[in-house]
Design a protein around this motif. Structure first.
Motif, PDB file in Angstrom:
ATOM      1  N   SER B  80      25.725 -21.057  37.365  1.00  0.00           N
ATOM      2  CA  SER B  80      27.002 -20.452  38.993  1.00  0.00           C
ATOM      3  C   SER B  80      28.026 -20.337  38.770  1.00  0.00           C
ATOM      4  N   ASP B  81      29.205 -18.991  39.525  1.00  0.00           N
ATOM      5  CA  ASP B  81      30.317 -18.664  39.206  1.00  0.00           C
ATOM      6  C   ASP B  81      30.252 -18.077  37.995  1.00  0.00           C
ATOM      7  N   SER B  82      29.345 -17.037  37.696  1.00  0.00           N
ATOM      8  CA  SER B  82      29.514 -16.278  36.555  1.00  0.00           C
ATOM      9  C   SER B  82      30.594 -15.666  36.277  1.00  0.00           C
ATOM     10  N   GLN B  83      30.902 -15.303  34.950  1.00  0.00           N
ATOM     11  CA  GLN B  83      32.043 -14.420  34.184  1.00  0.00           C
ATOM     12  C   GLN B  83      31.241 -13.844  33.294  1.00  0.00           C
ATOM     13  N   LEU B  84      32.497 -12.973  33.288  1.00  0.00           N
ATOM     14  CA  LEU B  84      32.281 -11.458  32.352  1.00  0.00           C
ATOM     15  C   LEU B  84      31.621 -12.468  30.538  1.00  0.00           C
ATOM     16  N   GLY B  85      32.120 -13.586  30.683  1.00  0.00           N
ATOM     17  CA  GLY B  85      32.252 -13.784  28.924  1.00  0.00           C
ATOM     18  C   GLY B  85      30.088 -14.346  29.179  1.00  0.00           C
ATOM     19  N   ASP B  86      29.755 -14.035  29.925  1.00  0.00           N
ATOM     20  CA  ASP B  86      27.970 -14.718  30.478  1.00  0.00           C
ATOM     21  C   ASP B  86      27.460 -13.645  29.656  1.00  0.00           C
ATOM     22  N   THR B  87      28.010 -12.141  30.053  1.00  0.00           N
ATOM     23  CA  THR B  87      27.446 -11.285  29.246  1.00  0.00           C
ATOM     24  C   THR B  87      26.654 -10.844  28.010  1.00  0.00           C
ATOM     25  N   ALA B  88      25.295 -11.249  27.911  1.00  0.00           N
ATOM     26  CA  ALA B  88      24.134 -11.603  27.041  1.00  0.00           C
ATOM     27  C   ALA B  88      22.828 -11.436  26.528  1.00  0.00           C
ATOM     28  N   MET B  89      22.277 -11.417  25.750  1.00  0.00           N
ATOM     29  CA  MET B  89      20.726 -11.726  26.245  1.00  0.00           C
ATOM     30  C   MET B  89      20.745 -13.576  25.882  1.00  0.00           C
ATOM     31  N   TYR B  90      19.937 -13.626  26.762  1.00  0.00           N
ATOM     32  CA  TYR B  90      19.148 -15.614  27.234  1.00  0.00           C
ATOM     33  C   TYR B  90      17.817 -15.849  26.683  1.00  0.00           C
ATOM     34  N   PHE B  91      17.802 -16.359  25.806  1.00  0.00           N
ATOM     35  CA  PHE B  91      17.083 -16.388  24.992  1.00  0.00           C
ATOM     36  C   PHE B  91      15.838 -17.674  25.934  1.00  0.00           C
ATOM     37  N   CYS B  92      14.822 -18.063  26.128  1.00  0.00           N
ATOM     38  CA  CYS B  92      13.876 -19.430  26.180  1.00  0.00           C
ATOM     39  C   CYS B  92      13.296 -20.182  25.214  1.00  0.00           C
ATOM     40  N   ALA B  93      13.414 -21.103  24.986  1.00  0.00           N
ATOM     41  CA  ALA B  93      12.663 -21.407  23.125  1.00  0.00           C
ATOM     42  C   ALA B  93      12.021 -23.170  23.359  1.00  0.00           C
ATOM     43  N   PHE B  94      11.407 -23.145  22.898  1.00  0.00           N
ATOM     44  CA  PHE B  94      10.082 -24.176  22.836  1.00  0.00           C
ATOM     45  C   PHE B  94      10.104 -24.976  21.634  1.00  0.00           C
ATOM     46  N   MET B  95      10.570 -26.464  21.281  1.00  0.00           N
ATOM     47  CA  MET B  95      10.154 -27.173  20.479  1.00  0.00           C
ATOM     48  C   MET B  95       9.675 -28.364  20.220  1.00  0.00           C
ATOM     49  N   LYS B  96       7.831 -28.821  19.568  1.00  0.00           N
ATOM     50  CA  LYS B  96       7.510 -29.467  19.543  1.00  0.00           C
ATOM     51  C   LYS B  96       8.564 -30.566  19.028  1.00  0.00           C
ATOM     52  N   ARG B  97       8.258 -32.559  19.871  1.00  0.00           N
ATOM     53  CA  ARG B  97       9.529 -33.440  19.581  1.00  0.00           C
ATOM     54  C   ARG B  97       8.241 -33.387  18.427  1.00  0.00           C
ATOM     55  N   SER B  98       7.398 -33.401  17.257  1.00  0.00           N
ATOM     56  CA  SER B  98       6.804 -33.977  15.687  1.00  0.00           C
ATOM     57  C   SER B  98       6.415 -32.709  15.223  1.00  0.00           C
ATOM     58  N   GLY B  99       5.810 -33.029  13.690  1.00  0.00           N
ATOM     59  CA  GLY B  99       4.804 -32.003  13.403  1.00  0.00           C
ATOM     60  C   GLY B  99       5.640 -30.467  12.964  1.00  0.00           C
ATOM     61  N   ALA B 100       5.301 -29.655  12.894  1.00  0.00           N
ATOM     62  CA  ALA B 100       6.236 -28.187  12.771  1.00  0.00           C
ATOM     63  C   ALA B 100       7.074 -28.458  13.894  1.00  0.00           C
ATOM     64  N   GLN B 101       8.718 -28.348  13.750  1.00  0.00           N
ATOM     65  CA  GLN B 101       9.570 -28.280  14.901  1.00  0.00           C
ATOM     66  C   GLN B 101       9.754 -27.090  14.854  1.00  0.00           C
ATOM     67  N   LYS B 102       9.236 -25.684  14.660  1.00  0.00           N
ATOM     68  CA  LYS B 102       9.519 -24.274  14.768  1.00  0.00           C
ATOM     69  C   LYS B 102      10.178 -24.509  16.310  1.00  0.00           C
ATOM     70  N   LEU B 103      10.736 -23.607  16.791  1.00  0.00           N
ATOM     71  CA  LEU B 103      11.032 -22.442  17.882  1.00  0.00           C
ATOM     72  C   LEU B 103      10.388 -22.080  18.043  1.00  0.00           C
ATOM     73  N   VAL B 104       9.707 -22.053  19.409  1.00  0.00           N
ATOM     74  CA  VAL B 104       9.252 -20.511  20.094  1.00  0.00           C
ATOM     75  C   VAL B 104       9.486 -19.747  20.928  1.00  0.00           C
TER      76      VAL B 104
END
Lengths: 115, 115
Positions: B80-104
């Motif tokens: 909301s109310d976007s600002q010039l400093g919001d300019t960037a790449m945005y990545f969505c990521a998933f992480m399991k709660r247990s086991g191999a907790q790597k980010l996908v």
């Protein structure tokens, strides 16, 4: 969150040589990870750095090419061995705590160019 | 295996406007975390917001909020109310709660905020 530093921040290397990247955290963390970001791409996990034991590598990454050390709970190194231009990427370390701190935080990255 | 998909490679809005970035994911896990990270030109990966899958309430952080639809496996980010400093790449990521907790990670969305 933890303060994470990486050295070097950037480097230009000749093919066939090796580079070791350091990751230092200002507090003890349970898990440390190494990611690669190729130009214009997303992040891909190379390996999980395990304290006191061998790193766990993802499919497509091998220990001979990317040896990793983690001598204690605040420090890890990643070596990129026998480099080729295809290894030109940003290499990032991340750390994760436990309990309520179930989040990964990233270091500033190391930008590597191989000529 | 988990997969994360961001279907919008690029987006552009005017300053002060509201923008929504889309993310869908696929998993057979029931307990996991979802994240949005921001990567400005400096290349530093910055955590924007985190959602725990077992919480129905959508996470909010100041101007940033998510719309988490667990059944639809959808996790969009609203700025909301976007600002010039919001300019960037945005990545969505998933992480399991247990086991191999790597980010996908997803492929990323390049967001440009225009003055």
């Amino acid at each position: 969150s933890a303060v994470i530093s990486q050295k070097p921040s950037r480097d230009i290397c000749q093919r066939g040589t090796s580079l070791t990247i350091q990751c230092q955290v200002d507090s003890q963390v349970t898990m440390m990870f190494w990611y690669r970001q190729q130009p214009g791409q997303s992040l891909t996990l190379i390996a999980t750095a395990n304290q006191g034991s061998e790193a766990t590598y993802e499919s497509g990454f091998v220990i001979d090419k990317f040896p990793i050390s983690r001598p204690n709970l605040t420090f890890s190194t990643l070596t990129v061995s026998n480099m080729s231009p295809e290894d030109s990427s940003i290499y990032l370390c991340s750390v994760k705590g436990q309990g309520a701190w179930e989040t990964q935080y990233f270091g500033p990255g190391t930008r590597l160019l191989v000529l | 295996a988990q997969t994360v998909t961001q279907s919008q490679p690029e987006m552009s809005v005017q300053e002060a406007e509201t923008v929504t970035l889309s993310c869908t994911y696929d998993t057979s896990e029931s307990n996991y975390y979802l994240f949005w990270y921001k990567q400005p030109p400096s290349r530093q990966m910055i955590l924007v917001i985190r959602q725990e899958a077992y919480k129905q309430q959508n996470a909010t952080e100041n101007r940033f909020s998510v719309n988490f639809q667990k059944a639809a496996k959808s996790f969009s980010l609203k700025i909301s109310d976007s600002q010039l400093g919001d300019t960037a790449m945005y990545f969505c990521a998933f992480m399991k709660r247990s086991g191999a907790q790597k980010l996908v990670f997803g492929q990323g969305t390049r967001l440009t905020i225009n003055p």
